[in-house]
Design a protein around this motif. Structure first.
Motif, PDB file in Angstrom:
ATOM      1  N   ILE A 137       0.791  -0.429   4.686  1.00  0.00           N
ATOM      2  CA  ILE A 137       1.472   0.495   3.776  1.00  0.00           C
ATOM      3  C   ILE A 137       0.773   0.474   2.419  1.00  0.00           C
ATOM      4  O   ILE A 137       0.242  -0.554   1.987  1.00  0.00           O
ATOM      5  N   PRO A 138       0.766   1.619   1.734  1.00  0.00           N
ATOM      6  CA  PRO A 138       0.197   1.649   0.376  1.00  0.00           C
ATOM      7  C   PRO A 138       1.195   1.095  -0.631  1.00  0.00           C
ATOM      8  O   PRO A 138       2.393   1.061  -0.379  1.00  0.00           O
ATOM      9  N   HIS A 139       0.684   0.664  -1.751  1.00  0.00           N
ATOM     10  CA  HIS A 139       1.516   0.239  -2.891  1.00  0.00           C
ATOM     11  C   HIS A 139       2.508  -0.857  -2.491  1.00  0.00           C
ATOM     12  O   HIS A 139       3.698  -0.785  -2.791  1.00  0.00           O
ATOM     13  N   ARG A 155      13.730   9.394  -0.815  1.00  0.00           N
ATOM     14  CA  ARG A 155      13.214   9.187   0.542  1.00  0.00           C
ATOM     15  C   ARG A 155      14.207   8.402   1.404  1.00  0.00           C
ATOM     16  O   ARG A 155      14.359   8.685   2.599  1.00  0.00           O
ATOM     17  N   PHE A 156      14.886   7.425   0.830  1.00  0.00           N
ATOM     18  CA  PHE A 156      15.903   6.704   1.596  1.00  0.00           C
ATOM     19  C   PHE A 156      17.021   7.651   2.009  1.00  0.00           C
ATOM     20  O   PHE A 156      17.488   7.612   3.151  1.00  0.00           O
ATOM     21  N   HIS A 157      17.454   8.487   1.095  1.00  0.00           N
ATOM     22  CA  HIS A 157      18.505   9.445   1.431  1.00  0.00           C
ATOM     23  C   HIS A 157      18.043  10.395   2.528  1.00  0.00           C
ATOM     24  O   HIS A 157      18.824  10.755   3.423  1.00  0.00           O
ATOM     25  N   GLY A 158      16.781  10.788   2.481  1.00  0.00           N
ATOM     26  CA  GLY A 158      16.257  11.653   3.517  1.00  0.00           C
ATOM     27  C   GLY A 158      16.283  11.006   4.887  1.00  0.00           C
ATOM     28  O   GLY A 158      16.365  11.700   5.913  1.00  0.00           O
ATOM     29  N   LEU A 172       8.232   0.359  -0.676  1.00  0.00           N
ATOM     30  CA  LEU A 172       9.501   0.174   0.009  1.00  0.00           C
ATOM     31  C   LEU A 172       9.931   1.452   0.720  1.00  0.00           C
ATOM     32  O   LEU A 172      10.552   1.402   1.793  1.00  0.00           O
ATOM     33  N   ALA A 173       9.611   2.593   0.126  1.00  0.00           N
ATOM     34  CA  ALA A 173      10.008   3.877   0.706  1.00  0.00           C
ATOM     35  C   ALA A 173       8.927   4.473   1.591  1.00  0.00           C
ATOM     36  O   ALA A 173       8.971   5.661   1.911  1.00  0.00           O
ATOM     37  N   SER A 174       7.968   3.668   2.020  1.00  0.00           N
ATOM     38  CA  SER A 174       6.897   4.157   2.869  1.00  0.00           C
ATOM     39  C   SER A 174       7.408   4.428   4.279  1.00  0.00           C
ATOM     40  O   SER A 174       8.457   3.921   4.692  1.00  0.00           O
ATOM     41  N   ASP A 175       6.657   5.210   5.016  1.00  0.00           N
ATOM     42  CA  ASP A 175       7.070   5.582   6.375  1.00  0.00           C
ATOM     43  C   ASP A 175       7.300   4.372   7.280  1.00  0.00           C
ATOM     44  O   ASP A 175       8.302   4.334   8.013  1.00  0.00           O
TER      45      ASP A 175
END
Length: 714
Positions: A191-193, A269-272, A200-203
């Motif tokens: 994962i990046p970053h 992104r978490f909500h998504g 944390l919000a990565s795929d």
């Protein structure tokens, strides 16, 4: 040392001359044409605004705030833009024996700062007193602290949220996953970053959490916090973050661009993905410590207002064990906390809060009061009353343990569930009755004042203590790496190494540990209440026996993805899915093993292995090692109304003893018990059971009452 740079008179500054501005909102507010500054101090005699150079390195200008309304100092500077770095210097009496510690030589952070740049660089100049004096904090230090302080930054919090909508999961459907921003991501090389909100919000992380089935992620503190000097001197850091420096600003080390959008995009992104974001917040104390601590913000702005002081006001009341306690009895301190909470909901779109040492937030001079004005204010607030509120119901002060005492709608961390479920599976004596109490939602603690069964946050492990793997691998803590000679952390963990202490390759020990973990997690998912999983437990993560990794920002504290246990991860997904499929396990109303007023039926039966109901003799048998629970839908609920024609049921057997033949409750001819979970044989297909089944030693089996015919096994 004097501030660097030239102090420019406001009339000659490149911006417009300061005007009176407004006493609201508190903080630095950009309106498109300039910035309004407002800061609280009841006892200051003058408040100086310090504006920094464009690179934030030196103070370009000092401006005295021209107006004071009540206890709020304010002024408006036209022409200033977002990105302007600033701080304050507060003038007033330096009389520690009276509780006052004003020192204009110390640059102070705005308590309402929405963004912070830089870090505290430890130096003697940060202290309001001469640290070399034998009279210590009674002295007055004239060294300037600006070079060693972070800066507040004027910020525009607007963000293009698009169609973002809070998932708003019902508490009965909620499964919480406690995690650390860095800890969950640093071990993932794909994962990046890593270590940031973006990571944390990565795929890969979102996919993992979605497949696990959790509905909310509860993040350890993300408010800007301090690395204590004693940790840095040991080559360590404040990893967990329970030393808050600013209650509005995200922690800079978790950001990639340095903008608020880093955090906002993560929430979006978490909500998504249908996952709520809950913040672990620390409003009970600050990072400034006791009377020997540094002057960074609150102490220098108005020590006597922000902190609860002892009878001799030179000293601090320390109900938190950290050196100081915020004074929520003061209206402006309460306002600070409420403003902070609303900001994180309205501007940052978070879905709830877990309050660290929440007993402190309900303390008056007489002790804890569940009707404390702060707790009442949250309950009536139109913004805060609709989000999830979770209390850690204790602190270290007198009468600090308050499990079950918080008012609705608060949920509470239930440490009795943690300890007694651990002890049941460790085969401690006289635990059967206590296990039954925890499985039924700890009703003696929570079934009052209209509180639902979801009020109990059930957990086996949390950031503070052993991981699930270490719980079954170590007989005692191993915290030497913390530099405190293993004195820190809980000493009584109710753990069991199952034959060998620490890591091992012994296949029999590993098999027993895996089954114990399955038993524990299954117990958690079958209990009434709101379950919480510690991030990494589903992977078999270990901290090598460290049960207090607060300072381990390294491989010890980070989740180990490389050595994940795929079999246990698969089991975790399955048992979470099982809970979701069966509303009987997710009821809001307590099950009480007594006749229901609506239909005269009983919603919970406790049974022995022979199928008969438990008697008082059985409950008092200290060596009772097996208990079976037959659960039905509580009367009067939507689930009951929908299912009353067939009265679905769950039958769960918790066997901490030897293998036993267990007889099942009788069922109508058109129904059948179907074995769906067996921790001794994970992954086996559902099997129809007629009258009895053999339950292996140290295992849990769960059957559901169904009408669908499937292959028969006697």
């Amino acid at each position: 040392m004097k501030p660097q740079g030239t102090i420019i008179a406001s009339g000659n500054a490149p911006h417009g001359a300061i005007t009176s501005g407004r006493p609201y909102p508190l903080g630095a507010t950009w309106d498109g044409e300039g910035v309004n500054f407002a800061v609280f101090s009841q006892h200051a005699t003058k408040m100086t605004l310090c504006l920094f150079s464009p690179d934030g390195r030196w103070e370009a200008e000092w401006i005295d705030l021209p107006e004071r309304d009540g206890h709020i100092w304010h002024g408006y500077v036209p022409g200033l833009l977002p990105g302007q770095a600033y701080g304050y210097r507060a003038h007033g009496p330096y009389r520690p024996d009276e509780g006052h510690r004003f020192n204009p030589h110390k640059l102070l952070l705005d308590p309402y700062a929405k963004r912070i740049i830089g870090t505290v660089e430890w130096d003697d100049a940060l202290f309001g007193y001469d640290v070399t004096s034998k009279h210590a904090d009674l002295t007055f230090d004239t060294r300037d602290s600006s070079n060693f302080m972070p800066r507040a930054v004027v910020t525009d919090p607007s963000f293009s949220w698009g169609p973002d909508r809070a998932p708003n999961h019902a508490l009965s459907d909620t499964i919480i996953y406690e995690a650390h921003v860095r800890g969950l991501t640093m071990g993932r090389r794909d994962i990046p970053h890593r270590g940031t909100f973006a990571g944390l919000a990565s795929d890969p992380i979102l996919d993992h959490l979605s497949r696990l089935g959790v509905t909310a992620i509860e993040l350890l503190p993300v408010h800007a916090f301090l690395d204590e000097k004693f940790l840095l001197d040991r080559g360590l850091k404040n990893y967990w973050g329970y030393m808050t420096l600013g209650f509005f600003a995200p922690e800079p080390r978790y950001m990639t661009t340095g903008q608020l959008s880093d955090f906002q995009a993560m929430v979006q992104r978490f909500h998504g993905a249908g996952i709520e974001v809950i913040l672990d917040v620390v409003y009970n104390h600050t990072c400034e410590g006791n009377q020997m601590g540094p002057t960074l913000s609150f102490r220098g702005l108005d020590n006597a207002s922000y902190y609860r002081l002892a009878e001799s006001p030179r000293y601090y009341i320390n109900d938190t064990g950290t050196g100081n306690t915020l004074n929520l009895d003061h209206p402006f301190v309460m306002r600070l906390v409420l403003d902070s909470l609303r900001y994180w909901v309205e501007q940052m779109h978070v879905d709830g809060f877990r309050f660290d040492l929440a007993t402190t937030l309900g303390r008056t001079v007489r002790g804890f009061d569940r009707n404390h004005p702060f707790l009442q204010a949250i309950r009536q607030d139109p913004v805060l009353s609709r989000v999830k509120l979770i209390a850690e119901p204790w602190d270290v002060g007198p009468g600090g343990y308050q499990l079950g005492a918080f008012p609705p709608p608060f949920l509470e961390w239930n440490d009795k569930f943690r300890d007694q479920v651990r002890r049941y599976w460790r085969k401690d004596p006289d635990m059967t009755r206590k296990l039954a109490m925890r499985l039924s939602g700890s009703a003696l603690k929570f079934d009052h004042d209209g509180r639902p069964a979801t009020s109990s946050v059930n957990f086996l492990t949390a950031h503070d203590g052993f991981t699930l793997m270490d719980l079954v691998s170590y007989s005692g803590k191993r915290n030497l790496a913390n530099g405190e000679e293993n004195r820190d952390g809980h000493s009584e963990n109710h753990s069991d190494n199952l034959g060998i202490d620490g890591q091992t390759d012994d296949p029999s020990v590993l098999a027993r540990r895996a089954q114990r973990r399955r038993n524990l997690l299954t117990t958690l998912m079958l209990a009434q209440g709101t379950p919480m999983i510690l991030g990494g437990d589903e992977l078999g993560n270990s901290q090598d026996g460290n049960n207090n990794a607060y300072c381990q920002d390294n491989a010890t504290g980070w989740v180990d993805w490389d050595n994940a246990d795929p079999d246990f991860l698969r089991f975790c997904r399955d048992i979470v899915a099982f809970r979701k499929r069966h509303p009987i396990l997710r009821q809001r109303r307590f099950l009480h093993s007594r006749s229901r007023t609506i239909d005269g039926q009983v919603d919970l039966f406790w049974r022995r292995a022979d199928g008969d109901l438990m008697t008082e003799v059985d409950w008092n048998n200290q060596n009772q090692r097996l208990i079976a629970a037959e659960m039905r839908v509580a009367a009067g609920t939507p689930d009951y109304i929908a299912r009353s024609s067939r009265e679905d049921a769950i039958f769960a057997v918790f066997n901490a003893g030897e293998e036993q033949l267990v007889f099942l409750p009788p069922v109508p001819l058109d129904r059948v018990w179907v074995l769906q979970v067996n921790t001794a044989q994970p992954g086996e297909p559902p099997t129809r059971i007629h009258r009895a089944l053999r339950v292996e030693a140290d295992s849990v089996v769960v059957l559901a009452l169904e009408s669908t015919p499937i292959p028969y096994r006697s």
